[in-house]
Design an enzyme around this catalytic site. Structure first.
Site, PDB file in Angstrom:
ATOM      1  N   GLU A 192       1.089  -1.505  -0.977  1.00 19.68           N
ATOM      2  CA  GLU A 192      -0.123  -0.672  -0.326  1.00 19.68           C
ATOM      3  C   GLU A 192       1.196   1.163   0.075  1.00 19.68           C
ATOM      4  O   GLU A 192       0.894   2.462  -0.483  1.00 19.68           O
ATOM      5  CB  GLU A 192      -1.173   0.250   0.966  1.00 19.68           C
ATOM      6  CG  GLU A 192      -1.486   1.731   1.303  1.00 19.68           C
ATOM      7  CD  GLU A 192      -2.753   1.457   2.086  1.00 19.68           C
ATOM      8  OE1 GLU A 192      -2.583   0.418   3.168  1.00 19.68           O
ATOM      9  OE2 GLU A 192      -2.917   2.421   2.033  1.00 19.68           O
TER      10      GLU A 192
ATOM     11  N   ASP B  20      -0.499  -4.897   3.510  1.00 18.47           N
ATOM     12  CA  ASP B  20      -0.599  -3.912   3.862  1.00 18.47           C
ATOM     13  C   ASP B  20       0.078  -3.758   5.490  1.00 18.47           C
ATOM     14  O   ASP B  20      -0.730  -4.767   6.163  1.00 18.47           O
ATOM     15  CB  ASP B  20      -2.106  -4.179   4.034  1.00 18.47           C
ATOM     16  CG  ASP B  20      -2.886  -2.501   4.666  1.00 18.47           C
ATOM     17  OD1 ASP B  20      -2.080  -1.976   4.778  1.00 18.47           O
ATOM     18  OD2 ASP B  20      -4.276  -2.007   4.439  1.00 18.47           O
TER      19      ASP B  20
ATOM     20  N   ILE C 183      -0.096  -1.958   7.744  1.00 20.47           N
ATOM     21  CA  ILE C 183      -1.005  -1.249   8.533  1.00 20.47           C
ATOM     22  C   ILE C 183      -2.396  -1.677   8.531  1.00 20.47           C
ATOM     23  O   ILE C 183      -2.776  -0.727   7.208  1.00 20.47           O
ATOM     24  CB  ILE C 183      -1.066  -0.446   9.159  1.00 20.47           C
ATOM     25  CG1 ILE C 183       0.517  -0.732  10.919  1.00 20.47           C
ATOM     26  CG2 ILE C 183      -1.937  -0.026  10.699  1.00 20.47           C
ATOM     27  CD1 ILE C 183       1.133   0.986  11.522  1.00 20.47           C
ATOM     28  N   ASP C 184      -3.350  -2.494   9.005  1.00 22.09           N
ATOM     29  CA  ASP C 184      -4.680  -2.391   7.946  1.00 22.09           C
ATOM     30  C   ASP C 184      -5.081  -1.714   9.138  1.00 22.09           C
ATOM     31  O   ASP C 184      -6.383  -3.014   9.971  1.00 22.09           O
ATOM     32  CB  ASP C 184      -5.385  -3.456   7.187  1.00 22.09           C
ATOM     33  CG  ASP C 184      -6.489  -3.217   7.027  1.00 22.09           C
ATOM     34  OD1 ASP C 184      -6.551  -2.251   5.952  1.00 22.09           O
ATOM     35  OD2 ASP C 184      -7.247  -4.279   7.158  1.00 22.09           O
TER      36      ASP C 184
ATOM     37  N   THR D  61      -5.334   1.589  10.114  1.00 26.06           N
ATOM     38  CA  THR D  61      -4.746   2.941  10.698  1.00 26.06           C
ATOM     39  C   THR D  61      -5.357   3.706  11.754  1.00 26.06           C
ATOM     40  O   THR D  61      -4.568   4.350  12.219  1.00 26.06           O
ATOM     41  CB  THR D  61      -3.848   3.297   9.588  1.00 26.06           C
ATOM     42  OG1 THR D  61      -2.711   2.466   8.115  1.00 26.06           O
ATOM     43  CG2 THR D  61      -2.640   4.841   9.693  1.00 26.06           C
TER      44      THR D  61
ATOM     45  N   ASP E  28      -6.277  -5.265   0.576  1.00 24.60           N
ATOM     46  CA  ASP E  28      -6.869  -4.993   2.401  1.00 24.60           C
ATOM     47  C   ASP E  28      -7.424  -6.226   2.400  1.00 24.60           C
ATOM     48  O   ASP E  28      -7.565  -6.589   3.397  1.00 24.60           O
ATOM     49  CB  ASP E  28      -8.282  -3.891   2.336  1.00 24.60           C
ATOM     50  CG  ASP E  28      -8.153  -2.601   2.187  1.00 24.60           C
ATOM     51  OD1 ASP E  28      -7.240  -1.914   2.821  1.00 24.60           O
ATOM     52  OD2 ASP E  28      -8.657  -1.744   0.895  1.00 24.60           O
TER      53      ASP E  28
HETATM   54  C1  IPD Z   1      -8.889   0.806   5.533  1.00 23.67           C
HETATM   55  C2  IPD Z   1      -9.542  -0.382   6.917  1.00 23.67           C
HETATM   56  C3  IPD Z   1     -10.687   0.130   6.958  1.00 23.67           C
HETATM   57  C4  IPD Z   1     -11.339  -0.079   6.041  1.00 23.67           C
HETATM   58  C5  IPD Z   1     -10.692   1.080   4.722  1.00 23.67           C
HETATM   59  C6  IPD Z   1      -9.847   0.734   4.484  1.00 23.67           C
HETATM   60  P1  IPD Z   1      -6.779   1.513   5.750  1.00 23.67           P
HETATM   61  O1  IPD Z   1      -7.715   0.339   5.025  1.00 23.67           O
HETATM   62  O2  IPD Z   1      -9.492  -0.852   6.525  1.00 23.67           O
HETATM   63  O3  IPD Z   1     -12.216  -1.072   7.795  1.00 23.67           O
HETATM   64  O4  IPD Z   1     -12.829   0.476   5.696  1.00 23.67           O
HETATM   65  O5  IPD Z   1     -11.567   0.786   2.768  1.00 23.67           O
HETATM   66  O6  IPD Z   1      -8.798   0.834   3.439  1.00 23.67           O
HETATM   67  O7  IPD Z   1      -5.951   2.667   5.439  1.00 23.67           O
HETATM   68  O8  IPD Z   1      -6.762   1.155   7.140  1.00 23.67           O
HETATM   69  O9  IPD Z   1      -5.522   0.653   5.585  1.00 23.67           O
HETATM   70 CA    CA Z   2      -5.906  -1.020   4.750  1.00 24.09          CA
HETATM   71 CA    CA Z   3      -3.076   0.449   5.321  1.00 24.64          CA
END
Ligand code: IPD
Ligand code: CA
Ligand code: CA
Length: 255
Positions: A62, A79, A81-82, A84, A206
């Site tokens: 990402e 990813d 940190i999913d 963040t 994701d």
């Molecule tokens: C997000 C998270 C969030 C989801 C978003 C993602 P990120 O990823 O997974 O739950 O609703 O669509 O983009 O930006 O924290 O890596």
């Molecule tokens: Ca993510």
């Molecule tokens: Ca992320």
């Protein structure tokens, strides 16, 4: 290969947990799309270490301006940190997600919840596991389903559609939840901790790692209209079991 990837992801979890007060927060596409120095630190660490395991692999992550295309041969989809926003707030519900594809097919998925120290993983054809124990999706219909959803936080134009759909799901399902990490949401479906998850926009990083875990746990995923997903496309996403997905498509199509 799976065990080596697991060890690397566990070490990435130590970097996550080492975060102090200064997270080095910056904005990306908007004031609600944030990144920290730990997102970058973890991705750099994963890139370096995973490359040692499969030197010929492409890296598709990402953060930064690196490769954003899935290539043939081996390709890691990362990813760092999913969730963040959860990480920044100390909400303690985020994931470190690594998927490995070979010729555009997922073959390994490793997702760590570094706050609870829960490790979800799978290798194609070998089942899915949470901390060493086999996991499986539930077979509940919508009425008995705990439904997870994502708000597409970086695409506010999808909020009305998301919340209208969720209102309908809320009336038909057992309950709804918004956790804030798509990768963990999918792993929760894989482990039967919840029963269906949907979001109107996701990026491949994701869902890649968690999706192999979901498949190996007997789950199904598609775009919200039932179309196939592609690891090279930004699309909607829904996952669950055969029964609740059939009902989901009916609800979605009636919107
Ligand atoms: C997000 C998270 C969030 C989801 C978003 C993602 P990120 O990823 O997974 O739950 O609703 O669509 O983009 O930006 O924290 O890596
Ligand atoms: Ca993510
Ligand atoms: Ca992320």
């Amino acid at each position: 290969m799976l065990n080596q990837i697991i060890e690397i992801v566990k070490k990435a979890g130590e970097i996550y947990r080492s975060a102090g007060n200064d997270l080095g927060i910056c904005e990306k596409s908007s004031s609600v799309d944030l990144v920290t120095k730990y997102d970058k630190k973890i991705q750099d660490f994963l890139y370096t270490e995973l490359k040692k395991v499969v030197p010929e692999a492409q890296l598709f992550g990402e953060e930064g301006d690196g490769n954003k295309e899935l290539t043939d041969g081996y390709c890691f989809i990362i990813d760092p940190i999913d969730g963040t926003t959860n990480f920044i707030k100390g909400f303690q519900h985020s994931a470190i997600s690594v998927g490995l594809a070979k010729d555009k097919e997922l073959i390994i998925g490793v997702v760590l919840d570094p706050d609870l120290n829960n490790l979800y993983y799978a290798e194609k054809g070998k089942g899915a596991f949470l901390n060493g124990k086999p996991i499986h999706v539930s077979d509940y219909n919508i009425e008995k389903s705990l439904a997870l959803f994502g708000t597409c936080p970086y695409e506010h134009e999808l909020a009305h559609k998301t919340f209208t759909l969720t209102e309908e799901i809320f009336y038909k399902a057992l309950e709804v939840r918004r956790g804030g990490s798509a990768a963990l949401d999918i792993c929760y479906i894989a482990a039967g901790k919840a029963d269906i998850y949907y979001e109107l926009i996701l990026r491949p990083w994701d869902w890649a790692g968690a999706t192999l875990i979901l498949h190996e746990a007997g789950g199904i995923c598609t775009q919200v209209n039932g179309d196939k997903l592609s690891l090279n496309k930004i699309t909607s996403y829904v996952c669950g079991n055969e029964k609740n997905l059939k009902e989901f498509y009916e609800i979605y199509n009636a919107q």
